[in-house]
Structure formats: C-alpha cells, structure tokens
Write an enzyme that holds these catalytic residues in place. Structure first.
Site, PDB file in Angstrom:
ATOM      1  CB  SER A  44     -25.307 -74.580 -86.777  1.00  0.00           C
ATOM      2  OG  SER A  44     -24.024 -73.708 -87.191  1.00  0.00           O
ATOM      3  CB  THR A  45     -26.493 -79.109 -84.168  1.00  0.00           C
ATOM      4  OG1 THR A  45     -25.420 -79.157 -85.522  1.00  0.00           O
ATOM      5  CG2 THR A  45     -27.280 -80.189 -83.929  1.00  0.00           C
ATOM      6  CE1 TYR A 133     -19.048 -74.508 -87.683  1.00  0.00           C
ATOM      7  CE2 TYR A 133     -20.395 -73.320 -86.197  1.00  0.00           C
ATOM      8  CZ  TYR A 133     -20.197 -74.331 -87.175  1.00  0.00           C
ATOM      9  OH  TYR A 133     -21.613 -74.682 -87.830  1.00  0.00           O
ATOM     10  CE  LYS A 161     -18.612 -78.043 -86.783  1.00  0.00           C
ATOM     11  NZ  LYS A 161     -19.731 -77.607 -86.189  1.00  0.00           N
ATOM     12  CB  THR A 163     -18.265 -76.793 -91.364  1.00  0.00           C
ATOM     13  OG1 THR A 163     -17.847 -77.142 -90.276  1.00  0.00           O
ATOM     14  CG2 THR A 163     -19.184 -77.635 -92.209  1.00  0.00           C
ATOM     15  N   GLY A 185     -16.137 -80.984 -90.201  1.00  0.00           N
ATOM     16  CA  GLY A 185     -17.283 -80.509 -89.812  1.00  0.00           C
ATOM     17  C   GLY A 185     -18.532 -81.196 -90.743  1.00  0.00           C
ATOM     18  CG  ASP A 187     -21.792 -85.149 -89.562  1.00  0.00           C
ATOM     19  OD1 ASP A 187     -21.056 -84.349 -89.346  1.00  0.00           O
ATOM     20  OD2 ASP A 187     -22.815 -85.277 -88.932  1.00  0.00           O
ATOM     21  CD  GLU A 188     -22.473 -83.758 -95.575  1.00  0.00           C
ATOM     22  OE1 GLU A 188     -22.817 -82.795 -96.084  1.00  0.00           O
ATOM     23  OE2 GLU A 188     -22.454 -83.875 -94.344  1.00  0.00           O
ATOM     24  CB  SER A 204     -25.599 -82.391 -87.102  1.00  0.00           C
ATOM     25  OG  SER A 204     -25.226 -80.969 -87.325  1.00  0.00           O
TER      26      SER A 204
END
Length: 288
Positions: A44-45, A133, A161, A163, A185, A187-188, A204
């Site tokens: 996606s990024t 994913y 992955k 997310t 997936g 990051d936060e 990302s």
C-alpha cells in the site's frame, strides 16, 4: 526472514511516472540510515493499487538491482486480478525475491473458500514462500483463528503481515502456530504487538523512523518496558503529526528534507499545500 521490513515508498515524477533515481535513493536510505532487515515492495505504501502491471514489474526490478543480496526482499503481488497476481508472483520469484506476499482479495465480499482458493492459485504457480497480508480495515476481510489455520496448512504459507488491532487474535495465532512468522503491521502499536513475541514488523513509517522501531523491539525483548514505552510514545507523536498532515505525502517530504529525491504521490492523491510542506519539514527536523 525475521526482522524489521520497511513498507517501501516509490518515487514518482509530477506526471506519475517512476522516478528511478529517487526510488534507488529511498532504497539506499532504508538500508544505510534506517538499517532495516528487509524491504516490503509494492505494498500500500508503494501506491501499488494505483499503478499498472508493467510499472509494478519495473519497480520490482529496480529494487532488486539496487539491493542485490544486502537485505531480504518481500514482493507484494496481491491483486483483484488473479492473473496479474500469478504473473507478478512468477516474475518476482524469477528475480530472486526471498518471499512473496499477497493482500486478501478485497472490494467484493469474497467468502473464505474464495480467499483460500486465491492464495492456493497463486502458490500453485510458483516455487516460493508466501506471507498473507491481512488488513481488515481496508479489505473488509476478517479471518478467525480456524481460517488462518486452514491457510497455514499450505506449507508454502509461512506467515502473516497482521495489520489489525485485534491483539486477542494475534495472541491466539502466536500460540497456535509457533512456527509461522508474524509481522506487526501497525507502527503505532508495535510495542503492544512485540510483547506477544512477534517475529518482526512491516511498516510505512520505517522509511523515516526505522531506528526507533528497532529500539522498541530490542527494549521490549530485554524487558525494559518503561524505556520502550518512551520510544513508542515518541514514535506515536511522529505518527500523529504525519497523519494529521497527510500520510504518504508527508513521509515523502520528510525524505526530501534529508536530501532524498522522494518525488510525488500518484493521483488521486493530492499535492500538499505550501503550509503543509512546511509542517512536514518541521516534523522531519524534530524527529529525523
């Protein structure tokens, strides 16, 4: 295949064409400065769902040529067009990518048997390993523990992955399938995932924040949770600022601040306004 993988950005010019020089610079920055373990290419990024099959192939070629064998490479080949997914799986396997990945089929409300057939069809065409994913918020595909188990029965499917904010499901997957790879997936939420013994992460913001991501993983593994929380808090301050300003556009402007020709985003993504470019540079000054 364990470790931290940057969800790689791609540099495009003002007309949406691949900027090869800029793409190579982004790759080198991730290897040399962010010191990541690998690259997740055409996710996606990388604005994958906005580009043609031929552009996807060219990006795969450029990245492999620039990387060689310096770090691991995962090729995201998933597509609503199963023929394209198979074609890209074969193409990247021939290029020497270490593994392929595929987003769950989206938009149409596919049932699980259709999702399972999608993955098996891709894998029947290649001699390579695949990482699922799973990003339910964008695909609408929510799979339970039993369904992940059915997919993992295919020995070529080596991990996921993950997310999603469902840490109960993440823990259940980790416990039930200790030999499968689990990459966080979000990051936060990296620290929250790390305590569940994940194998790595794909992010990302690692394009501009890879070193902090590694700190979080290492501090968590060492049991230094207070220090890890501080790094996650700083990371989330960065993420909040980026999201408020425009995710992919802001990351590209931050890279430009470091002298990297990160280029533009493809339409229909918009250009940042002058004041937003200024904010992106301020974020870079503070966090990079």
């Amino acid at each position: 295949m364990k470790g931290l993988y940057t969800a790689l950005m791609c540099s495009f010019d003002e007309k949406g064409k691949i900027n090869e020089k800029g793409l190579r610079e982004i790759v080198r920055h991730n290897i040399q400065e962010s010191q990541i373990d690998g690259l997740y290419v055409n996710g996606s990024t990388g604005e994958n769902f906005l580009i043609s099959t031929e552009d996807k192939k060219r990006i795969f070629e450029i990245v492999k040529d620039e990387v060689g064998d310096q770090v691991k490479l995962i090729a995201q080949v998933g597509s609503l067009n199963i023929d394209e997914a198979v074609e890209l799986a074969q193409f990247t396997t021939d290029l020497g990518y270490d593994a392929i990945s595929a987003v769950t089929p989206f938009y149409y409300k596919f049932n699980f048997e259709e999702v399972k057939d999608y993955y098996n069809t891709i894998l029947e065409s290649v001699d390579n390993d695949l990482i699922i994913y799973s990003i339910p918020a964008l695909t609408g595909v929510n799979m339970n523990l039993e369904q992940f188990g059915e997919l993992f029965e295919n020995e070529k499917i080596i991990g996921v992955k993950f997310t999603a904010p469902d840490f109960f499901l993440l823990e259940r997957i980790r416990h039930a399938f200790p030999d499968k790879l689990i990459y966080s997936g979000f990051d936060e939420m990296l620290l929250s995932a790390s305590v569940l013994n994940i194998d790595g992460a794909i992010g990302s913001t690692f394009n501009v924040n890879g070193k902090r991501a590694r700190q979080i993983m290492e501090l968590s593994a060492e049991g230094k949770m207070e220090e890890a929380r501080k790094v996650q808090k700083e990371t989330n301050d960065l993420i909040a600022a980026v999201l408020d300003n425009g995710l992919y556009q802001t990351i590209k402007e931050m890279l430009k601040f470091k002298g990297i020709d990160a280029g533009h985003c493809r339409k229909p993504m918009r250009e940042l306004k002058e004041e937003e470019v200024g904010r992106a540079r301020q974020i870079a000054e503070k966090y990079m």
